[in-house]
Scaffold this motif. Structure first.
Motif, PDB file in Angstrom:
ATOM      1  N   THR A  69       0.849  -1.192   0.000  1.00  0.00           N
ATOM      2  CA  THR A  69       0.000   0.000   0.000  1.00  0.00           C
ATOM      3  C   THR A  69       0.881   1.237   0.000  1.00  0.00           C
ATOM      4  O   THR A  69       1.757   1.378   0.857  1.00  0.00           O
ATOM      5  CB  THR A  69      -0.916   0.032   1.226  1.00  0.00           C
ATOM      6  N   ILE A  70       0.621   2.120  -0.959  1.00  0.00           N
ATOM      7  CA  ILE A  70       1.333   3.399  -1.020  1.00  0.00           C
ATOM      8  C   ILE A  70       0.455   4.480  -0.416  1.00  0.00           C
ATOM      9  O   ILE A  70      -0.766   4.477  -0.600  1.00  0.00           O
ATOM     10  CB  ILE A  70       1.743   3.743  -2.475  1.00  0.00           C
ATOM     11  N   ALA A  71       1.082   5.396   0.301  1.00  0.00           N
ATOM     12  CA  ALA A  71       0.344   6.518   0.908  1.00  0.00           C
ATOM     13  C   ALA A  71       1.282   7.717   0.993  1.00  0.00           C
ATOM     14  O   ALA A  71       2.504   7.559   1.004  1.00  0.00           O
ATOM     15  CB  ALA A  71      -0.154   6.130   2.298  1.00  0.00           C
ATOM     16  N   ARG A  72       0.683   8.887   1.037  1.00  0.00           N
ATOM     17  CA  ARG A  72       1.486  10.107   1.147  1.00  0.00           C
ATOM     18  C   ARG A  72       0.930  10.987   2.250  1.00  0.00           C
ATOM     19  O   ARG A  72      -0.278  11.005   2.494  1.00  0.00           O
ATOM     20  CB  ARG A  72       1.507  10.868  -0.185  1.00  0.00           C
ATOM     21  N   ASP A  73       1.834  11.740   2.872  1.00  0.00           N
ATOM     22  CA  ASP A  73       1.461  12.726   3.877  1.00  0.00           C
ATOM     23  C   ASP A  73       2.065  14.040   3.415  1.00  0.00           C
ATOM     24  O   ASP A  73       3.263  14.287   3.616  1.00  0.00           O
ATOM     25  CB  ASP A  73       1.985  12.311   5.251  1.00  0.00           C
ATOM     26  N   ASN A  74       1.249  14.864   2.799  1.00  0.00           N
ATOM     27  CA  ASN A  74       1.765  16.121   2.251  1.00  0.00           C
ATOM     28  C   ASN A  74       2.218  17.084   3.345  1.00  0.00           C
ATOM     29  O   ASN A  74       3.078  17.931   3.101  1.00  0.00           O
ATOM     30  CB  ASN A  74       0.716  16.769   1.355  1.00  0.00           C
ATOM     31  N   ALA A  75       1.670  16.966   4.516  1.00  0.00           N
ATOM     32  CA  ALA A  75       2.083  17.839   5.634  1.00  0.00           C
ATOM     33  C   ALA A  75       3.503  17.501   6.097  1.00  0.00           C
ATOM     34  O   ALA A  75       4.223  18.366   6.600  1.00  0.00           O
ATOM     35  CB  ALA A  75       1.111  17.701   6.787  1.00  0.00           C
ATOM     36  N   LYS A  76       3.886  16.237   5.914  1.00  0.00           N
ATOM     37  CA  LYS A  76       5.218  15.798   6.329  1.00  0.00           C
ATOM     38  C   LYS A  76       6.171  15.616   5.154  1.00  0.00           C
ATOM     39  O   LYS A  76       7.314  15.190   5.338  1.00  0.00           O
ATOM     40  CB  LYS A  76       5.112  14.477   7.095  1.00  0.00           C
ATOM     41  N   ASN A  77       5.684  15.905   3.943  1.00  0.00           N
ATOM     42  CA  ASN A  77       6.507  15.725   2.735  1.00  0.00           C
ATOM     43  C   ASN A  77       7.091  14.318   2.658  1.00  0.00           C
ATOM     44  O   ASN A  77       8.285  14.134   2.340  1.00  0.00           O
ATOM     45  CB  ASN A  77       7.641  16.756   2.678  1.00  0.00           C
ATOM     46  N   THR A  78       6.262  13.343   2.945  1.00  0.00           N
ATOM     47  CA  THR A  78       6.740  11.966   3.037  1.00  0.00           C
ATOM     48  C   THR A  78       5.785  11.027   2.294  1.00  0.00           C
ATOM     49  O   THR A  78       4.559  11.194   2.365  1.00  0.00           O
ATOM     50  CB  THR A  78       6.861  11.532   4.506  1.00  0.00           C
ATOM     51  N   VAL A  79       6.363  10.062   1.621  1.00  0.00           N
ATOM     52  CA  VAL A  79       5.594   9.003   0.987  1.00  0.00           C
ATOM     53  C   VAL A  79       6.005   7.681   1.626  1.00  0.00           C
ATOM     54  O   VAL A  79       7.173   7.497   1.990  1.00  0.00           O
ATOM     55  CB  VAL A  79       5.787   8.984  -0.542  1.00  0.00           C
ATOM     56  N   TYR A  80       5.023   6.787   1.762  1.00  0.00           N
ATOM     57  CA  TYR A  80       5.248   5.524   2.444  1.00  0.00           C
ATOM     58  C   TYR A  80       4.925   4.351   1.516  1.00  0.00           C
ATOM     59  O   TYR A  80       4.114   4.477   0.590  1.00  0.00           O
ATOM     60  CB  TYR A  80       4.344   5.424   3.679  1.00  0.00           C
ATOM     61  N   LEU A  81       5.525   3.234   1.818  1.00  0.00           N
ATOM     62  CA  LEU A  81       5.152   1.986   1.162  1.00  0.00           C
ATOM     63  C   LEU A  81       5.049   0.912   2.240  1.00  0.00           C
ATOM     64  O   LEU A  81       6.068   0.489   2.794  1.00  0.00           O
ATOM     65  CB  LEU A  81       6.167   1.576   0.100  1.00  0.00           C
ATOM     66  N   GLN A  82       3.818   0.533   2.544  1.00  0.00           N
ATOM     67  CA  GLN A  82       3.582  -0.550   3.493  1.00  0.00           C
ATOM     68  C   GLN A  82       3.628  -1.862   2.729  1.00  0.00           C
ATOM     69  O   GLN A  82       2.868  -2.045   1.770  1.00  0.00           O
ATOM     70  CB  GLN A  82       2.237  -0.382   4.180  1.00  0.00           C
ATOM     71  N   MET A  83       4.505  -2.739   3.155  1.00  0.00           N
ATOM     72  CA  MET A  83       4.698  -4.014   2.456  1.00  0.00           C
ATOM     73  C   MET A  83       4.369  -5.158   3.406  1.00  0.00           C
ATOM     74  O   MET A  83       5.027  -5.323   4.431  1.00  0.00           O
ATOM     75  CB  MET A  83       6.137  -4.131   1.958  1.00  0.00           C
ATOM     76  N   ASN A  84       3.355  -5.921   3.054  1.00  0.00           N
ATOM     77  CA  ASN A  84       2.927  -7.070   3.859  1.00  0.00           C
ATOM     78  C   ASN A  84       3.106  -8.359   3.071  1.00  0.00           C
ATOM     79  O   ASN A  84       3.259  -8.335   1.850  1.00  0.00           O
ATOM     80  CB  ASN A  84       1.461  -6.911   4.262  1.00  0.00           C
ATOM     81  N   SER A  85       3.065  -9.465   3.783  1.00  0.00           N
ATOM     82  CA  SER A  85       3.188 -10.793   3.159  1.00  0.00           C
ATOM     83  C   SER A  85       4.372 -10.844   2.199  1.00  0.00           C
ATOM     84  O   SER A  85       4.265 -11.290   1.050  1.00  0.00           O
ATOM     85  CB  SER A  85       1.888 -11.137   2.413  1.00  0.00           C
ATOM     86  N   LEU A  86       5.496 -10.395   2.685  1.00  0.00           N
ATOM     87  CA  LEU A  86       6.678 -10.297   1.822  1.00  0.00           C
ATOM     88  C   LEU A  86       7.165 -11.663   1.382  1.00  0.00           C
ATOM     89  O   LEU A  86       7.077 -12.655   2.123  1.00  0.00           O
ATOM     90  CB  LEU A  86       7.792  -9.539   2.549  1.00  0.00           C
ATOM     91  N   LYS A  87       7.683 -11.682   0.154  1.00  0.00           N
ATOM     92  CA  LYS A  87       8.183 -12.903  -0.469  1.00  0.00           C
ATOM     93  C   LYS A  87       9.661 -12.729  -0.823  1.00  0.00           C
ATOM     94  O   LYS A  87      10.118 -11.600  -1.009  1.00  0.00           O
ATOM     95  CB  LYS A  87       7.395 -13.186  -1.750  1.00  0.00           C
ATOM     96  N   PRO A  88      10.390 -13.807  -0.958  1.00  0.00           N
ATOM     97  CA  PRO A  88      11.807 -13.667  -1.348  1.00  0.00           C
ATOM     98  C   PRO A  88      11.980 -12.884  -2.649  1.00  0.00           C
ATOM     99  O   PRO A  88      12.967 -12.152  -2.794  1.00  0.00           O
ATOM    100  CB  PRO A  88      12.254 -15.123  -1.503  1.00  0.00           C
ATOM    101  N   GLU A  89      11.027 -12.997  -3.554  1.00  0.00           N
ATOM    102  CA  GLU A  89      11.137 -12.259  -4.820  1.00  0.00           C
ATOM    103  C   GLU A  89      10.910 -10.768  -4.677  1.00  0.00           C
ATOM    104  O   GLU A  89      11.080 -10.021  -5.652  1.00  0.00           O
ATOM    105  CB  GLU A  89      10.187 -12.843  -5.874  1.00  0.00           C
ATOM    106  N   ASP A  90      10.538 -10.313  -3.487  1.00  0.00           N
ATOM    107  CA  ASP A  90      10.445  -8.876  -3.227  1.00  0.00           C
ATOM    108  C   ASP A  90      11.812  -8.282  -2.863  1.00  0.00           C
ATOM    109  O   ASP A  90      11.928  -7.051  -2.719  1.00  0.00           O
ATOM    110  CB  ASP A  90       9.465  -8.599  -2.091  1.00  0.00           C
ATOM    111  N   THR A  91      12.810  -9.112  -2.717  1.00  0.00           N
ATOM    112  CA  THR A  91      14.149  -8.626  -2.391  1.00  0.00           C
ATOM    113  C   THR A  91      14.668  -7.716  -3.498  1.00  0.00           C
ATOM    114  O   THR A  91      14.692  -8.091  -4.671  1.00  0.00           O
ATOM    115  CB  THR A  91      15.105  -9.809  -2.198  1.00  0.00           C
ATOM    116  N   ALA A  92      15.045  -6.495  -3.113  1.00  0.00           N
ATOM    117  CA  ALA A  92      15.484  -5.502  -4.086  1.00  0.00           C
ATOM    118  C   ALA A  92      15.902  -4.237  -3.350  1.00  0.00           C
ATOM    119  O   ALA A  92      15.638  -4.084  -2.153  1.00  0.00           O
ATOM    120  CB  ALA A  92      14.362  -5.172  -5.063  1.00  0.00           C
TER     121      ALA A  92
END
Length: 117
Positions: A69-92
């Motif tokens: 899930t991607i989300a942004r907080d414009n008040a904090k000038n920050t973007v997030y990426l919540q990553m769940n159920s991670l798999k070995p192929e997500d390694t990067a």
């Protein structure tokens, strides 16, 4: 001076979760579309997720739909990426990108995510 600084990467077991953050400065954050890319060893950089400048529209690569899930907080000038159920192929290395129009295109230096038992 434009800066995008990613954080939150690390080593996690398969099935685990991580939240990446990208703190930005030096430009009008709210006016930019934001994206997360990743590049695995020996592979090309690929788009993982994006969020529009207005914040309402998101998009995801098929490989991460339902898990990230991607989300942004414009008040904090920050973007997030919540990553769940991670798999070995997500390694990067995960990079954040801010883009507006053709010429305003900024990148962070990346944060490494390793999914391994």
């Amino acid at each position: 001076q434009v800066q995008l600084v990613e954080s939150g990467g690390g080593l996690v077991q398969p099935g685990g979760s991580l939240r990446l953050s990208c703190a930005s400065s030096g430009f009008t954050f709210s006016g930019y579309a934001l994206r997360w890319y990743r590049q695995a060893p020996g592979k090309e950089r690929e788009l993982v997720a994006g969020i529009a400048s207005a914040g309402g529209v998101t998009s995801y690569a098929d490989s991460v739909k339902g898990r990230f899930t991607i989300a942004r907080d414009n008040a904090k000038n920050t973007v997030y990426l919540q990553m769940n159920s991670l798999k070995p192929e997500d390694t990067a290395v995960y990079y954040c990108n801010a883009k507006r129009g053709v010429f305003m295109d900024y990148w962070g230096k990346g944060t490494l995510v390793t999914v391994s038992s």
